[in-house]
Design a protein around this motif. Structure first.
Motif, PDB file in Angstrom:
ATOM      1  N   SER A 220      35.635  54.594  29.423  1.00  0.00           N
ATOM      2  CA  SER A 220      35.376  56.169  29.711  1.00  0.00           C
ATOM      3  C   SER A 220      36.466  56.720  30.666  1.00  0.00           C
ATOM      4  CB  SER A 220      34.080  56.461  29.738  1.00  0.00           C
ATOM      5  OG  SER A 220      33.791  57.551  30.205  1.00  0.00           O
ATOM      6  N   GLY A 221      36.282  56.017  31.889  1.00  0.00           N
ATOM      7  CA  GLY A 221      37.009  56.315  32.984  1.00  0.00           C
ATOM      8  C   GLY A 221      38.518  56.294  32.724  1.00  0.00           C
ATOM      9  N   GLY A 222      38.881  55.107  31.849  1.00  0.00           N
ATOM     10  CA  GLY A 222      40.508  54.907  31.764  1.00  0.00           C
ATOM     11  C   GLY A 222      40.878  56.090  30.761  1.00  0.00           C
ATOM     12  N   LEU A 223      40.191  56.664  29.759  1.00  0.00           N
ATOM     13  CA  LEU A 223      40.662  57.626  28.973  1.00  0.00           C
ATOM     14  C   LEU A 223      40.661  59.057  29.564  1.00  0.00           C
ATOM     15  CD1 LEU A 223      41.324  57.844  25.774  1.00  0.00           C
ATOM     16  CD2 LEU A 223      39.166  58.745  25.302  1.00  0.00           C
ATOM     17  N   ILE A 224      39.732  59.250  30.594  1.00  0.00           N
ATOM     18  CA  ILE A 224      39.646  60.338  31.197  1.00  0.00           C
ATOM     19  C   ILE A 224      40.962  60.426  32.189  1.00  0.00           C
ATOM     20  CG2 ILE A 224      38.725  61.705  33.063  1.00  0.00           C
ATOM     21  CD1 ILE A 224      35.806  60.750  32.019  1.00  0.00           C
ATOM     22  N   LYS A 225      41.411  59.355  32.695  1.00  0.00           N
ATOM     23  CA  LYS A 225      42.481  59.225  33.494  1.00  0.00           C
ATOM     24  C   LYS A 225      43.876  59.841  32.950  1.00  0.00           C
ATOM     25  CE  LYS A 225      44.410  56.175  37.107  1.00  0.00           C
ATOM     26  NZ  LYS A 225      45.455  55.311  36.340  1.00  0.00           N
ATOM     27  N   ALA A 226      43.777  59.004  31.702  1.00  0.00           N
ATOM     28  CA  ALA A 226      44.849  59.226  30.783  1.00  0.00           C
ATOM     29  C   ALA A 226      45.099  60.686  30.400  1.00  0.00           C
ATOM     30  CB  ALA A 226      44.794  58.475  29.509  1.00  0.00           C
ATOM     31  N   VAL A 227      43.961  61.322  29.961  1.00  0.00           N
ATOM     32  CA  VAL A 227      43.955  62.706  29.562  1.00  0.00           C
ATOM     33  C   VAL A 227      44.563  63.472  30.764  1.00  0.00           C
ATOM     34  CG1 VAL A 227      42.823  64.425  28.879  1.00  0.00           C
ATOM     35  CG2 VAL A 227      42.154  62.643  27.753  1.00  0.00           C
ATOM     36  N   ARG A 228      44.037  63.319  32.113  1.00  0.00           N
ATOM     37  CA  ARG A 228      44.081  63.830  33.184  1.00  0.00           C
ATOM     38  C   ARG A 228      45.885  63.930  33.583  1.00  0.00           C
ATOM     39  NH1 ARG A 228      39.710  65.842  36.481  1.00  0.00           N
ATOM     40  NH2 ARG A 228      41.350  66.439  37.857  1.00  0.00           N
ATOM     41  N   GLU A 229      46.249  62.745  33.483  1.00  0.00           N
ATOM     42  CA  GLU A 229      47.851  62.508  33.801  1.00  0.00           C
ATOM     43  C   GLU A 229      48.438  63.265  32.644  1.00  0.00           C
ATOM     44  OE1 GLU A 229      48.053  58.222  33.721  1.00  0.00           O
ATOM     45  OE2 GLU A 229      47.392  58.084  35.873  1.00  0.00           O
ATOM     46  N   ALA A 230      48.293  63.322  31.319  1.00  0.00           N
ATOM     47  CA  ALA A 230      49.031  64.021  30.499  1.00  0.00           C
ATOM     48  C   ALA A 230      48.714  65.417  30.574  1.00  0.00           C
ATOM     49  CB  ALA A 230      48.374  63.878  29.158  1.00  0.00           C
ATOM     50  N   VAL A 242      37.778  67.713  33.000  1.00  0.00           N
ATOM     51  CA  VAL A 242      38.063  66.801  31.793  1.00  0.00           C
ATOM     52  C   VAL A 242      36.948  65.825  31.822  1.00  0.00           C
ATOM     53  CG1 VAL A 242      39.647  64.689  30.989  1.00  0.00           C
ATOM     54  CG2 VAL A 242      40.559  66.758  32.226  1.00  0.00           C
ATOM     55  N   GLU A 243      36.108  65.794  30.868  1.00  0.00           N
ATOM     56  CA  GLU A 243      34.809  64.966  30.912  1.00  0.00           C
ATOM     57  C   GLU A 243      34.643  64.320  29.582  1.00  0.00           C
ATOM     58  OE1 GLU A 243      31.079  65.801  33.013  1.00  0.00           O
ATOM     59  OE2 GLU A 243      31.897  67.986  33.327  1.00  0.00           O
ATOM     60  N   LEU A 244      34.106  63.349  29.573  1.00  0.00           N
ATOM     61  CA  LEU A 244      33.722  62.275  28.316  1.00  0.00           C
ATOM     62  C   LEU A 244      32.192  62.372  28.372  1.00  0.00           C
ATOM     63  CD1 LEU A 244      35.540  59.065  27.082  1.00  0.00           C
ATOM     64  CD2 LEU A 244      33.028  59.534  26.902  1.00  0.00           C
ATOM     65  N   LEU A 245      31.741  62.723  27.370  1.00  0.00           N
ATOM     66  CA  LEU A 245      30.148  62.853  27.408  1.00  0.00           C
ATOM     67  C   LEU A 245      29.406  62.607  26.016  1.00  0.00           C
ATOM     68  CD1 LEU A 245      29.882  66.394  29.205  1.00  0.00           C
ATOM     69  CD2 LEU A 245      29.375  64.089  30.314  1.00  0.00           C
ATOM     70  N   LEU A 246      28.155  62.114  25.953  1.00  0.00           N
ATOM     71  CA  LEU A 246      27.765  62.037  24.806  1.00  0.00           C
ATOM     72  C   LEU A 246      27.350  63.377  24.053  1.00  0.00           C
ATOM     73  CD1 LEU A 246      24.878  59.302  25.318  1.00  0.00           C
ATOM     74  CD2 LEU A 246      27.506  59.044  24.433  1.00  0.00           C
ATOM     75  N   TYR A 247      27.681  63.253  22.592  1.00  0.00           N
ATOM     76  CA  TYR A 247      27.540  64.692  21.974  1.00  0.00           C
ATOM     77  C   TYR A 247      26.342  64.408  20.811  1.00  0.00           C
ATOM     78  CZ  TYR A 247      28.277  69.212  20.371  1.00  0.00           C
ATOM     79  OH  TYR A 247      28.482  70.701  19.935  1.00  0.00           O
ATOM     80  N   PRO A 248      25.434  65.677  20.681  1.00  0.00           N
ATOM     81  CA  PRO A 248      25.343  66.620  21.375  1.00  0.00           C
ATOM     82  C   PRO A 248      24.556  66.857  22.773  1.00  0.00           C
ATOM     83  CG  PRO A 248      23.684  66.690  19.660  1.00  0.00           C
ATOM     84  CD  PRO A 248      24.478  65.470  19.705  1.00  0.00           C
ATOM     85  N   THR A 265      28.384  59.425  19.313  1.00  0.00           N
ATOM     86  CA  THR A 265      29.272  60.197  19.103  1.00  0.00           C
ATOM     87  C   THR A 265      29.682  60.922  20.461  1.00  0.00           C
ATOM     88  OG1 THR A 265      28.802  60.843  16.745  1.00  0.00           O
ATOM     89  CG2 THR A 265      29.914  62.746  18.196  1.00  0.00           C
ATOM     90  N   PHE A 266      30.716  60.790  20.854  1.00  0.00           N
ATOM     91  CA  PHE A 266      31.050  61.533  22.314  1.00  0.00           C
ATOM     92  C   PHE A 266      32.091  62.474  22.287  1.00  0.00           C
ATOM     93  CE2 PHE A 266      35.010  59.453  22.915  1.00  0.00           C
ATOM     94  CZ  PHE A 266      34.974  58.032  22.523  1.00  0.00           C
ATOM     95  N   ILE A 267      32.019  63.285  23.134  1.00  0.00           N
ATOM     96  CA  ILE A 267      33.205  64.438  23.235  1.00  0.00           C
ATOM     97  C   ILE A 267      34.218  64.239  24.324  1.00  0.00           C
ATOM     98  CG2 ILE A 267      31.615  66.102  24.538  1.00  0.00           C
ATOM     99  CD1 ILE A 267      32.714  68.264  22.894  1.00  0.00           C
ATOM    100  N   VAL A 268      35.369  64.513  24.247  1.00  0.00           N
ATOM    101  CA  VAL A 268      36.265  64.810  25.410  1.00  0.00           C
ATOM    102  C   VAL A 268      36.379  66.178  25.514  1.00  0.00           C
ATOM    103  CG1 VAL A 268      38.382  64.378  26.325  1.00  0.00           C
ATOM    104  CG2 VAL A 268      37.198  62.407  25.201  1.00  0.00           C
ATOM    105  N   ALA A 269      36.051  66.887  26.617  1.00  0.00           N
ATOM    106  CA  ALA A 269      36.199  68.055  26.616  1.00  0.00           C
ATOM    107  C   ALA A 269      36.889  68.516  27.815  1.00  0.00           C
ATOM    108  CB  ALA A 269      34.594  68.985  26.689  1.00  0.00           C
ATOM    109  N   LEU A 270      37.717  69.667  27.674  1.00  0.00           N
ATOM    110  CA  LEU A 270      38.549  70.044  28.958  1.00  0.00           C
ATOM    111  C   LEU A 270      38.822  71.368  29.173  1.00  0.00           C
ATOM    112  CD1 LEU A 270      41.355  70.255  27.309  1.00  0.00           C
ATOM    113  CD2 LEU A 270      41.389  67.877  27.445  1.00  0.00           C
TER     114      LEU A 270
END
Lengths: 297, 297
Positions: A220-230, A242-248, A265-270
């Motif tokens: 989870s942390g790795g994906l958030i980091k990659a999205v933030r860098e992008a 930028v957050e990764l959370l369970l949905y809903p 199911t999870f969401i990446v929301a920004l």
């Protein structure tokens, strides 16, 4: 297409339109309609006998210093678009019709509203809950249609609808995007040409996240980091969250959680600001189905 | 008389009962019915085509240490009384039907709930707002009937109904009293014989207040002092509050306000404990009409 500007007129016209037990599909909006709203209206047109659109820039969901005063409006174009989608009735109240006095009542949805836009915009979802509650009571829809760009809003409204026993089915519509991927938003009109070009980074980072999420060892942390860098690769982008959370449920996921082991199911929301313009986007990752992991919703 | 224990059954039966556009009168209660509830049912019977009663001891409006667990119940007697008043349908849900999971949504009514019982019972009116909102959505009544013993509840529900645009007319019923003046309450059953005798001090102090209120020079503070003294004359009475407020706004009145110069309706409301039993009572003073000042409402 009927246009109502008062509650009394709305009730009278709706009473006639729905007589004989017709179903009512309702699309609540703040106007300045785009193809995302149009897709909801068309979805309602397919399923319901009567299609109702509301256009109301709800002051209660804007915080101090937010863009209430400059929120874009174009009634003429909105009405033409609504009519072209087969809308039967547009409810266009002025502020005094919806709030004849300062409301003492607030509808709070706890838990779900403490993260994402709820954290960045304190009181925002109280205002959303209040106006949606009012509109549900005024329109008594069979189904109400909301776009998934506001994924947190969808979770909040589904919870409120269940908790308060509103007899309304909540139907969601997928995010509609420009050809380059930018999610449609009434606020895109604020962007300068340079910002508009850079804003594509939101959807691109989410697309990349879809590709990366099943890499062995991706957390989870790795994906958030990659999205933030992008996103930070775009010169004028300022990340709000930028957050990764369970949905809903919007429950947090531990940073060290390997994503290919997550069976929910999870969401990446920004949320990202370009100058004074704040844009949001999100992607859902369905990990409940095993093989279909990371597939597009 | 139809008895429904599930939401699904309620909706089905109500759909049939109200067909053809019949009006629905709704009396929400926590059961252990007395003549106050009966008077509301009979009022509904006079005005509405279909009369619906709900009996639900709502846990969300009880605070920790309050009397949720020992709140009196007598389903058989309640049903007989409801039937004798011409009730058509009784909704008797179990807790899991109303709250299948812990609700995240709360309905808060600010201002009105910060005094009287709202101050003594934190969160009480949030629970009332939530359950009344749920019941309004489940029953969709034309009119809902509430007793004026809970005058603050009436003010809160009227405000919530207006703010959230519930399409429900709120009808109030006068306080029903025992021959000696004690306001009927399901909680009167808790009183020991000695407490029961002393409890008459609530209504007596309010009757005396009616007589005193127009005395030249009588102020808000003076009237409150006189009521407190009268109540303290009962050996076991412990005052929770005695307040004089404008009604229905529940705004404070300055202590030195001469009451014969006040041109607004006000309320004297009190809560008094006898042992662990907390009783409330109130009187309205209509000062809007000039000559009719201090007349009974």
């Amino acid at each position: 297409m009927i246009i109502c500007r008062t509650i009394a007129d709305l009730k009278e016209k709706l009473h006639t339109l729905r007589s004989g037990g017709k179903s009512v599909g309702f699309v609540p909006t703040m106007g300045y309609l785009h193809e995302g709203h149009a897709s909801l209206l068309r979805k309602a047109r397919e399923r319901d006998d009567v299609v109702v659109l509301s256009i109301f820039v709800n002051p209660m969901q804007f915080g101090p210093g937010e863009d209430l005063d400059r929120y874009p409006r174009n009634e003429e174009r909105d009405l033409a678009l609504a009519e072209s989608c087969g809308c039967d009735l547009v409810f266009l109240p002025v502020q005094e019709e919806m709030y004849p006095s300062r409301p003492l009542t607030s509808v709070k949805i706890s838990g779900l509203t403490e993260r994402l836009c709820g954290a960045s915009r304190p009181g925002h979802f109280d205002g959303v809950g209040l106006v949606v509650g009012k509109l549900f009571n005024l329109v008594s829809p069979t189904r109400a249609y909301f776009g998934m760009k506001d994924a947190q809003q969808v979770a909040v409204i589904k919870t409120m609808t269940a908790d308060l026993n509103f007899d309304v089915e909540i139907v969601t519509g997928e995010i509609v995007r420009e050809p380059d991927g930018l999610a449609l938003s009434s606020r895109n009109v604020y962007l300068s040409p340079v910002q508009r070009e850079q804003a594509v980074v939101l959807s691109r980072s989410l697309r990349e996240a879809k590709e990366m999420c099943m890499k062995p060892g991706m957390t989870s942390g790795g994906l958030i980091k990659a999205v933030r860098e992008a996103i930070n690769g775009a010169q004028d982008a300022v990340i709000d969250y930028v957050e990764l959370l369970l949905y809903p449920s919007l429950e947090p996921v531990p940073e060290d959680q390997p994503l290919n082991e997550l069976r929910e199911t999870f969401i990446v929301a920004l949320a990202v600001k370009f100058g004074t313009t704040r844009l949001i986007d999100n992607a859902l990752f369905d990990h409940t189905g095993g093989e279909s992991a990371c597939s597009e919703q």
